[in-house]
Design an enzyme around this catalytic site. Sequence first.
Site, PDB file in Angstrom:
ATOM      1  N   TYR A 119       0.798  -1.173  -0.145  1.00  0.00           N
ATOM      2  CA  TYR A 119       0.008  -0.001   0.293  1.00  0.00           C
ATOM      3  C   TYR A 119       0.899   1.175  -0.072  1.00  0.00           C
ATOM      4  CZ  TYR A 119      -3.064   3.652   1.425  1.00  0.00           C
ATOM      5  OH  TYR A 119      -3.958   4.773   1.497  1.00  0.00           O
ATOM      6  N   GLU A 207      -3.367   7.533  -4.226  1.00  0.00           N
ATOM      7  CA  GLU A 207      -3.406   6.043  -3.628  1.00  0.00           C
ATOM      8  C   GLU A 207      -3.146   5.101  -4.612  1.00  0.00           C
ATOM      9  OE1 GLU A 207      -6.207   4.644  -0.163  1.00  0.00           O
ATOM     10  OE2 GLU A 207      -6.938   4.263  -1.967  1.00  0.00           O
TER      11      GLU A 207
END
Length: 397
Positions: A119, A207
């Site tokens: 992530y 993101e």
Amino acid sequence: MNIHEYQAKQVLKAYGAPIAEGVPVFDAAGAEAAAKKLPGPLYVVKSQIHAGGRGKGKFKELSPDAKGGVRLAKSVEEVVANVKEMLGNTLVTKQTGPAGKQVNRLYIEGGADIARELYLSILVDRSVGRIAFVVSTEGGMDIETVAHDTPEKIITVAIDPETGVTAADVAKLNTALKLDGDAAKDGSTLFPLLYKAFTDKDMSLLEVNPLIVMKDGRLRVLDAKMSFDGNALFRHDDIKALRDETEEDAKEIEASKWDLAYVALDGNIGCMVNGAGLAMATMDIIKLYGAEPANFCDVGGGAGKEKVAAAFKIITADPKVEGILVNIFGGIMKCDVIAEGVIAAVKEVGLKVPLVVRLEGTNAELGKKIINESGLNVVSADDLDDAAKKIVAAVKG
Ligand code: ADP
Ligand code: MG
């Protein structure tokens, strides 16, 4: 403003980020040609909606056992079959709410050999007044769950705006993501270029979930979500051109044309106020008396009668609105202008729900007089508390 994954990937590719080849598809007829542009033998067909959780999402129109919104395909024929099954249907994910979102665009991308899913995001960290990287080895899944259950697995690296991403920052990020060899080398070029893209384009969020380490040890951006600061869009025509209005709330689009700060919410009391602080206080007090606001609508300081009327029309056009509270503290904004705007809007579109008006401050007496003499069925209120009680009572019948 948000954009689709395939558009975000085009933006990042221009900065040199490692991204697979892919082709967007807008109709089933284009699917075969699109897939044939890719090398194969593995393809991924990805729903393009402004919401995450697509992989685990379900299509409303298909059986519950049908595959989700991100699908692997092993041949051009399989790509075409998936495109036909997915396009035009409604995908429900954790982020779309129960109504789901219609899938009008798909993205066909080369499949990747994944070793690890990481992530990575970049955001504006207001607590330190800096842009920060937030990374975790636990990528691909719901980062909120990771944050809740194992917060120690999320690492934040704030960047000094004077220096940009330094070698020390790169080392911290590589360590946090347990990258070595080629992957660490890829990281040392990827992190600075993502930061540059973020600052160049005035993003508010980038993101990448997941960022992957492939079986050959290299990094790849597998998913990308991008949001931009609306106040900076005037200097990014290239980004503005990527706007997909079908993904946005129609009322919010109309409001943005009038430069109104409007946010659609889930309750049933429409609010028209001036100033964000007063908007927050109005929403709080509505909740205190047991109801929920249907929107946040701030007409601002210097609005004219036309803008006030536009705001009122946007609020009344919302079928969820069962009552309206106009709460104005006149400063630069004059109460008589508000009164005239509301009356103009009601004359044009009618008023089918109870309306409570509380006017205070500059020209309040004149504003009240205009409303009282208009013959409109308006309940006037003395203060914020009184106004909130009256509108909540009115919608609860
Ligand atoms: P979402 O976050 O909306 O579910 P993602 O793009 O993150 O969508 O895809 C979900 C999952 O699908 C990823 O975590 C990954 O495991 C898999 N996936 C996505 N794109 C590819 C690809 N090009 N090759 C292989 N697997 C992929
Ligand atoms: Mg994802």
